[in-house]
Design an enzyme around this catalytic site. Structure first.
Site, PDB file in Angstrom:
ATOM      1  N   ASN A  70       0.858  -1.194   0.000  1.00 21.71           N
ATOM      2  CA  ASN A  70       0.000   0.000   0.000  1.00 21.71           C
ATOM      3  C   ASN A  70       0.899   1.251   0.000  1.00 21.71           C
ATOM      4  O   ASN A  70       0.893   2.025   0.962  1.00 21.71           O
ATOM      5  CB  ASN A  70      -0.904   0.018   1.235  1.00 21.71           C
ATOM      6  CG  ASN A  70      -1.766  -1.224   1.346  1.00 21.71           C
ATOM      7  OD1 ASN A  70      -2.609  -1.488   0.500  1.00 21.71           O
ATOM      8  ND2 ASN A  70      -1.547  -1.998   2.400  1.00 21.71           N
ATOM      9  N   CYS A 110      -3.725  -6.725   4.408  1.00 25.66           N
ATOM     10  CA  CYS A 110      -3.377  -7.790   5.361  1.00 25.66           C
ATOM     11  C   CYS A 110      -4.599  -8.354   6.067  1.00 25.66           C
ATOM     12  O   CYS A 110      -4.532  -9.441   6.656  1.00 25.66           O
ATOM     13  CB  CYS A 110      -2.382  -7.277   6.389  1.00 25.66           C
ATOM     14  SG  CYS A 110      -2.932  -5.815   7.296  1.00 25.66           S
ATOM     15  N   ASP A 141     -15.918  -8.510  74.770  1.00 23.21           N
ATOM     16  CA  ASP A 141     -15.099  -8.896  73.617  1.00 23.21           C
ATOM     17  C   ASP A 141     -15.733 -10.077  72.890  1.00 23.21           C
ATOM     18  O   ASP A 141     -15.182 -11.182  72.843  1.00 23.21           O
ATOM     19  CB  ASP A 141     -13.665  -9.256  74.046  1.00 23.21           C
ATOM     20  CG  ASP A 141     -12.929  -8.081  74.652  1.00 23.21           C
ATOM     21  OD1 ASP A 141     -13.179  -6.943  74.221  1.00 23.21           O
ATOM     22  OD2 ASP A 141     -12.125  -8.306  75.569  1.00 23.21           O
ATOM     23  N   VAL A 184     -16.760  -4.389  66.560  1.00 27.60           N
ATOM     24  CA  VAL A 184     -15.486  -5.031  66.878  1.00 27.60           C
ATOM     25  C   VAL A 184     -15.769  -6.467  67.291  1.00 27.60           C
ATOM     26  O   VAL A 184     -16.565  -6.712  68.191  1.00 27.60           O
ATOM     27  CB  VAL A 184     -14.745  -4.285  68.007  1.00 27.60           C
ATOM     28  CG1 VAL A 184     -13.411  -4.969  68.298  1.00 27.60           C
ATOM     29  CG2 VAL A 184     -14.514  -2.830  67.622  1.00 27.60           C
TER      30      VAL A 184
END
Length: 880
Positions: free
Chosen positions: A131, A260, A535, A626
Site C-alpha cells: 500500500n 493484510c 469482647d 469489633v
C-alpha cells in the site's frame, strides 16, 4: 509571495539534495526536528486548516498516485488503489476533523483535572510495497493532525510512488501554513538508513512485514506496529450463503488480496459445503482441482519457508501462469480446497494474493477449532471473520468471539474493508495500520489513530474529597424516651417478630424487662439471645445467627453496651448474608468509598434497633463493630455504613444502675472518641461540633455520674447524650491509633476497652503533636500537621485552663485528662492493670504489628511506624 511560487520553492527545497547516506539523513533529520519544534506551537485552528488542505490535495491526486503505484510495483489493481487512496484521505480526515489534538483537550473544573495534548516529536514511518501511496497519505495526515514531524522510509520497490504521495501532502501542508520540512523521506532506502531512522526518531509507526516490524520494536524507541494477518472466515450453516460468498470474493479480490486483513481461508460447514463451493464458482472463483492443487501450493512459499514475493498482489491469471495452471483472465480469485491447518500446509499461510484456501468442517466446533488454529499459526491478534445468522445464534457468536485471539472479530463483513474500519461498521476507527496487541507482539490491539501519536499531559490540581455525615435514620434521646420510641415498631413499622441480643448480666438482673414488657403490650413475638460476653467472638455471633435463622425475626433489638451491639451487628450480617466472607469484611481500607470489598446490603430481612445501656461506646449510632476471632486471637474492627443501626434509642433511665467502674471506663471511652475524631484526617465541621460538645459534657458530668450513681440524674442524662454525640462524631470522622492500640491490648490481655483507651490516649496526643513527624497521614483535607492547634481548640472549648501558647494549652489538656482519670478511679499505667511484664513484652511485637494493621490507623493524622507504636505501648506500660 504567490501560491505558485511557494509551491515551486517547496519542491526545490525538498529536491536540492538526495537522502542516501548517514550524513544526508542526519541533515534531513535536523531539518525535520527544527520544523517540528515550530509546528508544536501551532493552534488547533492552524492545524485543522493544514490537515484539511493536505487531505484535499491527496484526494485530488488519488488516481494519479494509484497509477504510479501500479506502474512501479506491478502489483494490485489501479482502480482498487484509487479506492485506498480515496479512503486514506477522506476517511482519515472525516474521522479526526473535529478531534482536539492541540493544547487543552479536556477540562473538569470541579475536579481540577486538565488533559493537554502534546506532539510526540519526529515519527519514523515505514511504508510497505503493498500500500505504498495510501499508507503514506494516511500516516502523513495523522502526523500533521498531531503536530508531529515525519520521516518516511519507503519500500525500495515502491519508493517513487511513496515519495510522490509524501510530496503532495507536504506541498499542500506548507501552502496552508505548515513549516517547510515538516515531512521528509529517504530517497534511496537501505537497511542501514531505515535502522538509523528508527533509532533517531521519537516514535516509530511501522507497517510492513514481520521482519521490519520486529526491527522497529527492537530499535529501542517506542513503536506502534502491526502483526501478520492470516484471517480465517467461517461460513456457518445458518449463514446467508450469497452474502457470505460475495463478501469474501469482494474482499479477497480487492487489490489482488494485498490488504493484510483479507481472508486467507474460509471454513465451511459440511452441510452447505458443496452449495458454497458452487456459489464461489458462480461469483468468479476459479476452483483448483486434482494435481493442480499441488502446483498452486508450490508457488506460495519460498524454499526457506517465507512468503514468495512473486505472488504478492498478482492477478489469478498471473498466478496461474506462474504455477503452470490454466486460470482464465476472468477469474476473480483462486479457490483451493485444503485439509491441514498446520504451517506445513502452504495454503494455511498469509498469502497476500487472491489465493483462498477452503476447509470443510464436520460441525461448528470443528470450524471454530480450525479457525483458532489458523490464527495461532500465523495471524495472532489481527482479524477473524464469521458469517452466521447472528440473531438466532448468539451462543455460537459468543463461542467464536471467546476463542479468537484477534483484535478485530468481524461478523458478516468482508474483512479487507471491514477491518480497516468505518466502511461496514461505524465504531471501528478508519486505519491502515491495524494493531495486533500482545498476541501479535504489538503495543496496541486496535486500529491506530491520532491518539497513538500524541502525548497526554495531565494536570491534576489538589482537590478535597467529598465528606459525609451519616447517622441512623432515627435517633431517640432524653430520659424516658424508650417507650415512645418502641411504639414505632408496631404503629409505623408493623413488626411482628423481634430478636433481642443482650448480655447475661442485663438479662439475669431483669433490665431486659424494660423492652420485653413493651413488646408484650404490642403483641410482638420475641426471643432473647443473652450469651454475649465482653469482647464477643465470631463463635458467639455464629450461634446468635443460627438462632436468628431459626426464629426468622423482622426486627433485631441490640440492648447493652458495645459488646452486645457489636455482636448483634455481626449476627445481623450472618443472618441476612450467610455467604459473606468475614475476613473480606474486616479488610482495612484507605477510603471507605473505595474499599475492594463491597459490603452486602443490609435491612432486607430485619430492621435493626440499638438500645444503649451504657454511656460510652456510641455503638448505637456508628457503622462499626469489633469482633474477636477466637481461633486466631485477633480483634477485628469492622467498618461500613451498612452496619449503621436503623434506629438508636438513648434513654438514661436504662443507665442509672451502671457500676462506677463501668461508668468510668465507658465515659473515658467516649472522651477518647471525641478527641480522636477531632484530630482525625477525615474530620468535618459537623463531626467537629459533635466532638467538642461531647468532650465538654464529659469533663463536666463524668465525675458526678461516676461518683453519685442513681442520684446523678442530670449527669447520667448528659453523659448518655455525650456518648452518642461522640459516637456520631467518630462514625463520620473515624478514629486513630489510640483505638488501634486499645483493640490489640484488649485482644491480647483482656483489658476492658475504655480502660485501654484511657491508658493510651495521653501517649497518642503527645505523639500526634509532632510538628515534623517522620510520616503524616494522606488525605487532601489534611494539609500539614496541625494537631497542636486542634488539641488546644478542644481544650479551650472544654474549659481547660489556657496556657501561654497552644503547646502549653495541650500540656494543660494532658494534665486535665490525667486528673479526670484519677478522679474516676482508672489505672494510670498498663502495669497497674495486673498484666505480667514478661507476658506483655512477649506480645509487644505482634500487638504493634496488628495495631498498625488496624482499621482505625488509617485516619490518624500522623502515620505511624510500627516501632513508634511499640514505643507508645512501652511508655504506657511503665508510665514514662
Amino acid at each position: 509571495m504567490t501560491k505558485e511560487v511557494m509551491q515551486k520553492n517547496v519542491d526545490v527545497k525538498q529536491d536540492n539534495y538526495v537522502v542516501n547516506d548517514l550524513a544526508s539523513f542526519e541533515k534531513k533529520l535536523n531539518e525535520v526536528k527544527k520544523a517540528q519544534a515550530e509546528f508544536s506551537k501551532f493552534t488547533q485552528e492552524q492545524v485543522d486548516k493544514i490537515f484539511m488542505e493536505a487531505a484535499l490535495a491527496a484526494n485530488h491526486k488519488r488516481i494519479y498516485l494509484a497509477k504510479m503505484a501500479r506502474e512501479e510495483t506491478q502489483k494490485g489493481i489501479i482502480e482498487d488503489k484509487v479506492i485506498k487512496n480515496n479512503y486514506a484521505a477522506e476517511y482519515t480526515y472525516n474521522a479526526y476533523k473535529n478531534t482536539k489534538t492541540c493544547g487543552v483537550i479536556e477540562r473538569d473544573e470541579a475536579f481540577g483535572f486538565t488533559k493537554i495534548a502534546e506532539p510526540v516529536g519526529v515519527i519514523a514511518a515505514v511504508i510497505p510495497t503493498t500500500n505504498p501511496t495510501s499508507t503514506a497519505i494516511y500516516k502523513t495526515l495523522l502526523a500533521l493532525k498531531t503536530r508531529n514531524g515525519m520521516i518516511i522510509s519507503p519500500h525500495p520497490g515502491a519508493k517513487k510512488s511513496t515519495i510522490e504521495a509524501a510530496k503532495i501532502i507536504l506541498n499542500a501542508a506548507v501552502k496552508a501554513g505548515a513549516p517547510e520540512g515538516i515531512i521528509a523521506w529517504i530517497d534511496e532506502p537501505t537497511i542501514e538508513l531505515s535502522a538509523e531512522m528508527m533509532k533517531e526518531a521519537d516514535l516509530i509507526l511501522a507497517t510492513g512485514g514481520p521482519g521490519m516490524v520486529k526491527s522497529a520494536y527492537s530499535s529501542g524507541k517506542p513503536a506502534v506496529g502491526v502483526g501478520a494477518g492470516n484471517v480465517p472466515a467461517i461460513i456457518d450453516e445458518s449463514a446467508d450463503i450469497k452474502t457470505a460468498v460475495n463478501s469474501i470474493v469482494l474482499s479477497k479480490s480487492f487489490d489482488y488480496g494485498m490488504i493484510c486483513a483479507s481472508e486467507q481461508s474460509t471454513i465451511v460447514h459440511k452441510n452447505i459445503y458443496d452449495k458454497v463451493k458452487k456459489e464461489f464458482e458462480y461469483r468468479g472463483a476459479f476452483v483448483v482441482k486434482g494435481e493442480e492443487i499441488d502446483k498452486i501450493r508450490k508457488i506460495i512459499l519460498k524454499e526457506n519457508g517465507g512468503l514468495n514475493a512473486n505472488i504478492v498482489g498478482k492477478s489469478p491469471f498471473e498466478l496461474g501462469k506462474l504455477a503452470g495452471v490454466d486460470v482464465p483472465k476472468t477469474a476473480r480469485i483462486i479457490l483451493v480446497e485444503a485439509e491441514e491447518t498446520d504451517f506445513s500446509e502452504p495454503l494455511a499461510h498469509e498469502k497476500l494474493s487472491p489465493i483462498l484456501a477452503m476447509y470443510k468442517a464436520k460441525d461448528y466446533q470443528d470450524a471454530v477449532d480450525k479457525a483458532a488454529h489458523l490464527v495461532e499459526q500465523g495471524g495472532l491478534g489481527h482479524t477473524s471473520s464469521l458469517y452466521i445468522d447472528e440473531v438466532n445464534n448468539k451462543d455460537k457468536v459468543k463461542i467464536f468471539v471467546d476463542r479468537m485471539k484477534t483484535g478485530r472479530v468481524l461478523i458478516n463483513t468482508p474483512s479487507s474493508q471491514g477491518a480497516i474500519g468505518d466502511l461496514y461498521n461505524f465504531k471501528l476507527a478508519p486505519s491502515l495500520t491495524l494493531g495486533c496487541g500482545s498476541w501479535g507482539g504489538n503495543s496496541v490491539s486496535e486500529n491506530v489513530g491520532v491518539k497513538h501519536l500524541i502525548n497526554i499531559k495531565t494536570v491534576a490540581e489538589r482537590r478535597e474529597n467529598m465528606l459525609w455525615f451519616r447517622t441512623p435514620d432515627k435517633v431517640y434521646f432524653k430520659k424516658g424516651c424508650l417507650p415512645v420510641a418502641m411504639k414505632e415498631f408496631k404503629e409505623v413499622l408493623n413488626k411482628k417478630r423481634a430478636f433481642i441480643v443482650t448480655d447475661s448480666f442485663l438479662y439475669n438482673n431483669g433490665y431486659i424487662k424494660a423492652i420485653t414488657d413493651r413488646l408484650d403490650e404490642m403483641g410482638i413475638l420475641y426471643t432473647t439471645f443473652y450469651d454475649v460476653e465482653p469482647d464477643p467472638t465470631l463463635r458467639c455471633a455464629a450461634e446468635g445467627a443460627k438462632a436468628m435463622k431459626s426464629f426468622e425475626p423482622d426486627l433485631i433489638i441490640a440492648f447493652g453496651g458495645g459488646s452486645a451491639m457489636d455482636a448483634a451487628k455481626i449476627m445481623w450480617v450472618m443472618y441476612e448474608h450467610p455467604e459473606a466472607n468475614f475476613k473480606d469484611m474486616a479488610m482495612t481500607f484507605m477510603d471507605i468509598r473505595k474499599r475492594v470489598y463491597t459490603f452486602p446490603k443490609m435491612g432486607e430481612k430485619a430492621y435493626f434497633c440499638a438500645v444503649a445501656s451504657t454511656a460510652g461506646t456510641g455503638s448505637e449510632v456508628t457503622p462499626f463493630a469489633v469482633i474477636t476471632d477466637q481461633d486466631e486471637g485477633i480483634k477485628y474492627p469492622l467498618a461500613d455504613y451498612e452496619l449503621m443501626p436503623d434506629m438508636a434509642i438513648i434513654d438514661s433511665d436504662l443507665m442509672m444502675d451502671m457500676p462506677p467502674s463501668l461508668a468510668a471506663s465507658s465515659g473515658f471511652d467516649a472522651m477518647t472518641h471525641a478527641l480522636e475524631a477531632y484530630v482525625a484526617m477525615l474530620r468535618s465541621e459537623p463531626a467537629d461540633g459533635m466532638a467538642l460538645q461531647a468532650g465538654k459534657a464529659i469533663f463536666d458530668y463524668l465525675p458526678d455520674s461516676n461518683k453519685n450513681g442513681k442520684t446523678a440524674i442530670k449527669s447520667k442524662e448528659k453523659m448518655a447524650i455525650a456518648s452518642s454525640m461522640a459516637g456520631m462524631a467518630f462514625a463520620n470522622a473515624f478514629l486513630g491509633v489510640c483505638h488501634s492500640m486499645a483493640h490489640k491490648l484488649g485482644a491480647f490481655h483482656h483489658v476492658q476497652h475504655g480502660v485501654a483507651n484511657s491508658l493510651l490516649i495521653a501517649e497518642v496526643i503527645k505523639y500526634n503533636c509532632a510538628e515534623a513527624p517522620i510520616k503524616m497521614g494522606t488525605f487532601p483535607q489534611y494539609k500539614y500537621p496541625d494537631c497542636v492547634e486542634r488539641y488546644a481548640e478542644f481544650a479551650r472549648f472544654c474549659g481547660v485552663k489556657e496556657g501561654a501558647n497552644d503547646r502549653a494549652t495541650v500540656d494543660n489538656l494532658l494534665k486535665a485528662l490525667e486528673d479526670l482519670r484519677k478522679e474516676i478511679g482508672l489505672p494510670m499505667t498498663i502495669k497497674e492493670t495486673g498484666i505480667d511484664e514478661k507476658a506483655f513484652l512477649d506480645s509487644l511485637d505482634e500487638m504493634s504489628v496488628q495495631a498498625f494493621n488496624d482499621q482505625c490507623t488509617g485516619a490518624n493524622p500522623r502515620y505511624p511506624l510500627i516501632e513508634e507504636l511499640k514505643q507508645m505501648y512501652l511508655n504506657a506500660y511503665y508510665g514514662k
